[in-house]
Motif scaffolding. Structure first.
Motif, PDB file in Angstrom:
ATOM      1  N   LYS A   1       0.845  -1.194   0.000  1.00 35.52           N
ATOM      2  CA  LYS A   1       0.000   0.000   0.000  1.00 35.52           C
ATOM      3  C   LYS A   1       0.881   1.245   0.000  1.00 35.52           C
ATOM      4  O   LYS A   1       1.667   1.464   0.915  1.00 35.52           O
TER       5      LYS A   1
ATOM      6  N   ASN B   1      -6.826  -6.940   0.247  1.00 36.62           N
ATOM      7  CA  ASN B   1      -7.346  -5.781  -0.490  1.00 36.62           C
ATOM      8  C   ASN B   1      -6.940  -4.512   0.254  1.00 36.62           C
ATOM      9  O   ASN B   1      -7.633  -4.065   1.161  1.00 36.62           O
TER      10      ASN B   1
ATOM     11  N   GLN C   1      -6.550  -1.487  -1.025  1.00 36.99           N
ATOM     12  CA  GLN C   1      -6.916  -0.242  -1.704  1.00 36.99           C
ATOM     13  C   GLN C   1      -7.444   0.786  -0.708  1.00 36.99           C
ATOM     14  O   GLN C   1      -7.071   1.957  -0.737  1.00 36.99           O
TER      15      GLN C   1
END
Length: 438
Positions: free
Chosen positions: A176, A216, A218
Motif C-alpha cells: 500500500k 485488499n 486499496q
C-alpha cells in the motif's frame, strides 16, 4: 524494548543494563542500581534495538550502530560479572542495525533490518544468513512485524509504503502506497486474524491509526484520526484479548483499543495517564503476568534515569481463575526447528494454560554450530541461495592471515575486558569519594 521476566535499561552507549527479578509478581526489587552493576558490553557502537527470545528466557538479541547483531545468553540467576562475549556475532549489514525480531514459532530464527534497507533472516543455530531481502525497500525501514505463525512479515518504510512480504519466496504479497500521507514515521504490525494495524500521520500532521486487509489494501477497513502530537505511536498488541496499546514517544499516556469484527472495528477503551513523558516502553509477555491479580498487561516505562512498571488490571470480585481474561496463550516451546521453517513448513504457536500460573522450565543453552563450508557440496544456484561464499584454495598467505586475525581478535577481547574492569574500578572509587565527601 522486549521483556522476558526481566527489566532492561538501554542507554545510548555500547552497554545494556539488566535488572533481574526473581519473581514475576509484585513487589519488585526497587531502588537505584549500583554504578558498578554488571552490564552487557560487547558492541562497539550504541545499542539501537533488543529482543528477548520467545523460546528461551535467558537469550537476548541486540542490534547496534556497529553494523552487527549479537546474541547473548544471560546466566540463569542474572549477571554477577559484566558480559563481553556473545554466543554468536551475526555480520551481514553494511550500515547500522536498528531492528531485531525473533521468529514467533520457530527456534533460532532471527530477523534483522538495517539502514542499508536490507532485511536478513538468520539461522542463529549455525550463525548463517539464509535469507537476504536487499532489493525490496528503497528507503529506511521503520519497523518489521511477523504474523502469527511466522509465514509472512509486514514492514513500514520511509517511502510511506506498507508491504506484506513472504520472506522465503522473496516476494511482496501486498503493498500500500501512502498508507499514511504524513512525512513522519509509521509503524505496522500483524494482528492474529491476519489483518495489519498501522499508525502514522496525516498530511496535516494529525496522528492516525488504521486497519488493513492484506488481500485488499486499496482502502483501509478503518481509519481514525487522534490528535496533533509529534510523538510516533508505538503499538503493542495482545492477541489473546485483541487489545492494542498505543504508547507515543514523548507522551505521558497509554491509549488502548479493542479490535473486533464489527464496525467501527477499532474501539477506543480508555487512557492511562501519568505526569512524566516516556522515552521508551517495554512489554511483558502474557506468561509473565500475575493471573491471581487479574493483570492483563504490564509495561516498563523508560524515563531518563529510571524504569517504572505500569500494571493494567481488570477488577474482579471472585478469586477464581478468570478464563475470559486468560485464554490459552503462546508458551516458550517452539513449534518448529529452524531447518523445518526454511524448508517451507509453518506452524501455529504452541499454547499453554495460565490457570495455575506460569512455571518456567529449564532453558536449554543456546549452542551455535557453524557449518564447515569445505564439506558442503556445490548446488545449483537458486533464488533462496542468498549468501554465496567464494571458493578459495588455502595457501600459506591465507594461513598466516588467519593466524594474524586470531591474534588481533584475542587482543581486542583483552582490551574489552580491561575496559570493563576499569569501569567497575572507577565506579568503586567514585563511591568512595562520595562517602568521604559526605
Amino acid at each position: 524494548m522486549g521483556m522476558n521476566k526481566k527489566c532492561i535499561f538501554i542507554r545510548s552507549s555500547c552497554k545494556m543494563f539488566l535488572r533481574n527479578d526473581a519473581s514475576t509478581s509484585l513487589p519488585y526489587k526497587t531502588g537505584r542500581i549500583d554504578k558498578s552493576y554488571p552490564t552487557v558490553c560487547g558492541h562497539t557502537g550504541p545499542v539501537l534495538d533488543i529482543d528477548w527470545c520467545p523460546h528461551n528466557d535467558q537469550v537476548i538479541a541486540s542490534g547496534s550502530e556497529d553494523c552487527t547483531v549479537m546474541v547473548w545468553q544471560i546466566p540463569e540467576n542474572g549477571l554477577t560479572l559484566s558480559l563481553t562475549e556473545p554466543v554468536v556475532i551475526l555480520e551481514g549489514h553494511s550500515k547500522r542495525v536498528g531492528i531485531v525480531a525473533w521468529h514467533p514459532t520457530t527456534r533460532n530464527v532471527l530477523l534483522s533490518a538495517g539502514c542499508d534497507n536490507a532485511i536478513i533472516i538468520w539461522n542463529v543455530g549455525t550463525g548463517e544468513a539464509l535469507i537476504n531481502l536487499d532489493d525490496m525497500h528503497s528507503d529506511m525501514i521503520y519497523n518489521v512485524s511477523w504474523n502469527r505463525n511466522g509465514s509472512l512479515i509486514c514492514t513500514a518504510s520511509k517511502d510511506k509504503k506498507v508491504r506484506v512480504i513472504d520472506p522465503r519466496k522473496q516476494e511482496i504479497v501486498a503493498e500500500k502506497e501512502k498508507a499514511h500521507e504524513g512525512a513522519r514515521p509509521m509503524r505496522a504490525i500483524f494482528l492474529a486474524d491476519g489483518n495489519v494495524f498501522t499508525t502514522g500521520f496525516s498530511r496535516m500532521s494529525e496522528r492516525q491509526l488504521a486497519l488493513w486487509n492484506p488481500k485488499n489494501m486499496q482502502e483501509p477497513i478503518a481509519l481514525h484520526e487522534m490528535d496533533t502530537s509529534n510523538g510516533v505511536l508505538l503499538p503493542f498488541y495482545d492477541p489473546d484479548t485483541s487489545i492494542i496499546y498505543l504508547c507515543g514517544k514523548g507522551d505521558s499516556s497509554i491509549r488502548y483499543f479493542e479490535i473486533t469484527d464489527e464496525s467501527p472495528y477499532v474501539h477506543y477503551l480508555n487512557t492511562f495517564s501519568s505526569k512524566e513523558p516516556q522515552r521508551g516502553m517495554g512489554y511483558m509477555p502474557k506468561r509473565g503476568l500475575d493471573v491471581n491479580k487479574c493483570e492483563i498487561a504490564r509495561f516498563f516505562k523508560l524515563h531518563e534515569r529510571k524504569c517504572e512498571p505500569i500494571i493494567m488490571t481488570v477488577p474482579r470480585k471472585s478469586d477464581l481463575f478468570q478464563d475470559d481474561l486468560y485464554p490459552d496463550t503462546a508458551g516458550p516451546e517452539a513449534a518448529l526447528e529452524a531447518e523445518e521453517w526454511f524448508e517451507g513448513r509453518n506452524a501455529e504457536p504452541v499454547l499453554i494454560s495460565l490457570k495455575h500460573g506460569y512455571i518456567p522450565g529449564k532453558n536449554r543453552d543456546l549452542k551455535v554450530v557453524k557449518k564447515n563450508i569445505l564439506d558442503s557440496k556445490p548446488t545449483a544456484n537458486k533464488k533462496c541461495d542468498l549468501i554465496s561464499v567464494p571458493k578459495k584454495t588455502p595457501d600459506m598467505a591465507s594461513v598466516q592471515n588467519e593466524a594474524k586475525l586470531d591474534e588481533i581478535l584475542k587482543e581486542i577481547k583483552s582490551i574489552k575486558d580491561t575496559i570493563c574492569n576499569q569501569d567497575e574500578r572507577i565506579s568503586k572509587l567514585e563511591q568512595q569519594m562520595a562517602k568521604i565527601a559526605a
